[in-house]
Design a protein around this motif. Structure first.
Motif, PDB file in Angstrom:
ATOM      1  N   GLU A 106    -125.857 -27.458   7.922  1.00 45.40           N
ATOM      2  CA  GLU A 106    -125.937 -27.562   6.458  1.00 45.40           C
ATOM      3  C   GLU A 106    -125.235 -28.825   5.953  1.00 45.40           C
ATOM      4  N   LEU A 107    -124.094 -29.152   6.539  1.00 45.49           N
ATOM      5  CA  LEU A 107    -123.377 -30.363   6.142  1.00 45.49           C
ATOM      6  C   LEU A 107    -124.210 -31.609   6.430  1.00 45.49           C
ATOM      7  N   LEU A 108    -124.795 -31.659   7.602  1.00 43.53           N
ATOM      8  CA  LEU A 108    -125.605 -32.826   7.954  1.00 43.53           C
ATOM      9  C   LEU A 108    -126.818 -32.953   7.032  1.00 43.53           C
ATOM     10  N   GLU A 109    -127.412 -31.822   6.667  1.00 40.08           N
ATOM     11  CA  GLU A 109    -128.547 -31.843   5.744  1.00 40.08           C
ATOM     12  C   GLU A 109    -128.097 -32.296   4.348  1.00 40.08           C
ATOM     13  N   ARG A 110    -126.954 -31.817   3.911  1.00 37.56           N
ATOM     14  CA  ARG A 110    -126.445 -32.202   2.594  1.00 37.56           C
ATOM     15  C   ARG A 110    -126.112 -33.698   2.554  1.00 37.56           C
ATOM     16  N   LEU A 111    -125.543 -34.219   3.644  1.00 41.36           N
ATOM     17  CA  LEU A 111    -125.275 -35.658   3.713  1.00 41.36           C
ATOM     18  C   LEU A 111    -126.587 -36.434   3.668  1.00 41.36           C
ATOM     19  N   SER A 112    -127.574 -35.981   4.401  1.00 43.32           N
ATOM     20  CA  SER A 112    -128.873 -36.638   4.398  1.00 43.32           C
ATOM     21  C   SER A 112    -129.480 -36.650   2.996  1.00 43.32           C
ATOM     22  N   ALA A 113    -129.388 -35.528   2.303  1.00 39.30           N
ATOM     23  CA  ALA A 113    -129.929 -35.441   0.945  1.00 39.30           C
ATOM     24  C   ALA A 113    -129.190 -36.394   0.006  1.00 39.30           C
ATOM     25  N   ALA A 114    -127.870 -36.457   0.133  1.00 35.07           N
ATOM     26  CA  ALA A 114    -127.084 -37.350  -0.728  1.00 35.07           C
ATOM     27  C   ALA A 114    -127.446 -38.809  -0.448  1.00 35.07           C
ATOM     28  N   GLU A 115    -127.556 -39.158   0.832  1.00 41.50           N
ATOM     29  CA  GLU A 115    -127.913 -40.534   1.189  1.00 41.50           C
ATOM     30  C   GLU A 115    -129.304 -40.874   0.646  1.00 41.50           C
ATOM     31  N   SER A 116    -130.247 -39.965   0.749  1.00 45.70           N
ATOM     32  CA  SER A 116    -131.597 -40.200   0.218  1.00 45.70           C
ATOM     33  C   SER A 116    -131.577 -40.402  -1.291  1.00 45.70           C
ATOM     34  N   ARG A 117    -130.749 -39.618  -1.970  1.00 41.06           N
ATOM     35  CA  ARG A 117    -130.633 -39.761  -3.434  1.00 41.06           C
ATOM     36  C   ARG A 117    -129.976 -41.091  -3.809  1.00 41.06           C
ATOM     37  N   ILE A 118    -129.020 -41.550  -2.996  1.00 44.03           N
ATOM     38  CA  ILE A 118    -128.389 -42.857  -3.223  1.00 44.03           C
ATOM     39  C   ILE A 118    -129.437 -43.956  -3.083  1.00 44.03           C
ATOM     40  N   VAL A 119    -130.232 -43.882  -2.027  1.00 49.61           N
ATOM     41  CA  VAL A 119    -131.284 -44.885  -1.813  1.00 49.61           C
ATOM     42  C   VAL A 119    -132.270 -44.866  -2.980  1.00 49.61           C
ATOM     43  N   ALA A 120    -132.650 -43.686  -3.437  1.00 50.48           N
ATOM     44  CA  ALA A 120    -133.563 -43.582  -4.588  1.00 50.48           C
ATOM     45  C   ALA A 120    -132.930 -44.187  -5.845  1.00 50.48           C
ATOM     46  N   LEU A 121    -131.639 -43.956  -6.035  1.00 51.33           N
ATOM     47  CA  LEU A 121    -130.928 -44.544  -7.177  1.00 51.33           C
ATOM     48  C   LEU A 121    -131.000 -46.068  -7.106  1.00 51.33           C
ATOM     49  N   ILE A 122    -130.685 -46.612  -5.951  1.00 43.63           N
ATOM     50  CA  ILE A 122    -130.720 -48.067  -5.780  1.00 43.63           C
ATOM     51  C   ILE A 122    -132.133 -48.592  -6.009  1.00 43.63           C
ATOM     52  N   ASP A 123    -133.125 -47.896  -5.446  1.00 39.15           N
ATOM     53  CA  ASP A 123    -134.519 -48.305  -5.639  1.00 39.15           C
ATOM     54  C   ASP A 123    -134.905 -48.337  -7.113  1.00 39.15           C
ATOM     55  N   SER A 124    -134.293 -47.454  -7.907  1.00 35.49           N
ATOM     56  CA  SER A 124    -134.635 -47.376  -9.333  1.00 35.49           C
ATOM     57  C   SER A 124    -133.961 -48.464 -10.168  1.00 35.49           C
ATOM     58  N   MET A 125    -133.032 -49.190  -9.558  1.00 42.13           N
ATOM     59  CA  MET A 125    -132.271 -50.208 -10.285  1.00 42.13           C
ATOM     60  C   MET A 125    -132.744 -51.605  -9.903  1.00 42.13           C
ATOM     61  N   SER A 126    -132.618 -52.517 -10.834  1.00 40.56           N
ATOM     62  CA  SER A 126    -132.946 -53.907 -10.545  1.00 40.56           C
ATOM     63  C   SER A 126    -131.751 -54.587  -9.881  1.00 40.56           C
ATOM     64  N   ASN A 127    -132.024 -55.717  -9.281  1.00 40.34           N
ATOM     65  CA  ASN A 127    -130.945 -56.502  -8.693  1.00 40.34           C
ATOM     66  C   ASN A 127    -129.915 -56.865  -9.767  1.00 40.34           C
ATOM     67  N   GLU A 128    -130.409 -57.160 -10.967  1.00 42.14           N
ATOM     68  CA  GLU A 128    -129.510 -57.505 -12.082  1.00 42.14           C
ATOM     69  C   GLU A 128    -128.620 -56.318 -12.448  1.00 42.14           C
ATOM     70  N   GLU A 129    -129.187 -55.116 -12.522  1.00 38.56           N
ATOM     71  CA  GLU A 129    -128.385 -53.931 -12.840  1.00 38.56           C
ATOM     72  C   GLU A 129    -127.320 -53.671 -11.772  1.00 38.56           C
ATOM     73  N   LEU A 130    -127.657 -53.989 -10.528  1.00 40.02           N
ATOM     74  CA  LEU A 130    -126.734 -53.741  -9.431  1.00 40.02           C
ATOM     75  C   LEU A 130    -125.636 -54.796  -9.314  1.00 40.02           C
ATOM     76  N   TYR A 131    -125.966 -56.073  -9.605  1.00 42.49           N
ATOM     77  CA  TYR A 131    -125.031 -57.145  -9.266  1.00 42.49           C
ATOM     78  C   TYR A 131    -124.731 -58.175 -10.350  1.00 42.49           C
ATOM     79  N   ALA A 132    -125.368 -58.114 -11.508  1.00 48.81           N
ATOM     80  CA  ALA A 132    -125.188 -59.189 -12.490  1.00 48.81           C
ATOM     81  C   ALA A 132    -123.916 -59.081 -13.322  1.00 48.81           C
TER      82      ALA A 132
END
Length: 171
Positions: A106-132
């Motif tokens: 369950e822990l490994l699955e929860r970590l996987s889900a969190a990492e996937s959500r982080i990647v989705a968050l980053i994908d939803s942001m522009s380079n400017e939103e992330l680093y400007a």
């Protein structure tokens, strides 16, 4: 690996460190996942591999909470509600407690889900939103994400590899 300074390098760092970490976590025998034999996040303490994964989950989920709150127009409490930056040991303990009843799988699955959500968050942001511009004090959103994902993944991997070697587990 250099500190990411754009969206592509942030995603690469997270992906590379996460894949390596997961491969090493897969070598942890589930029956030993709650054995407190790793140096803890507070001096003089011992944690289990499960606690280490709980720590990663805690920080990943905090990043998601910070961004969710900001999207709602709410200024997040940093690092977490009820904790200051000088209380990171206590915050780590809360992460361990919050995941204490979850199985290794369950822990490994929860970590996987969190990492996937982080990647989705980053994908939803522009380079400017992330680093400007600064997102929290002097840190950009991308740097705050990296400090709480890719860097801890790398650190945790080193801890797990050392633990596995000390358990006489072959590489």
């Amino acid at each position: 690996m250099a500190v990411p300074n754009d969206k592509a390098s942030l995603l690469t760092a997270i992906d590379a460190n996460y894949i390596k970490l997961v491969a090493d976590l897969a070598r942890v025998p589930p029956e030993r996942s709650r054995e407190r034999s790793l140096p803890g996040h507070s001096t003089g303490t011992l944690i289990s591999p499960a606690d280490l994964v709980a720590y990663l989950i805690g920080w990943n989920e905090l990043v998601l909470t910070w961004h969710h709150d900001r999207a709602l127009g709410i200024e997040p409490e940093f690092p977490a509600t009820g904790y200051t930056w000088s209380q990171l040991g206590e915050l780590a303990q809360s992460f361990y407690r919050n995941c204490a009843s979850e199985s290794w799988a369950e822990l490994l699955e929860r970590l996987s889900a969190a990492e996937s959500r982080i990647v989705a968050l980053i994908d939803s942001m522009s380079n400017e939103e992330l680093y400007a511009k600064p997102w929290y004090k002097k840190y950009t959103a991308g740097r705050m994400i990296q400090l709480n994902t890719a860097s801890p993944y790398s650190n945790a991997r080193g801890r797990i590899r050392k633990w596995l070697r000390s358990q006489h587990e072959p590489r």
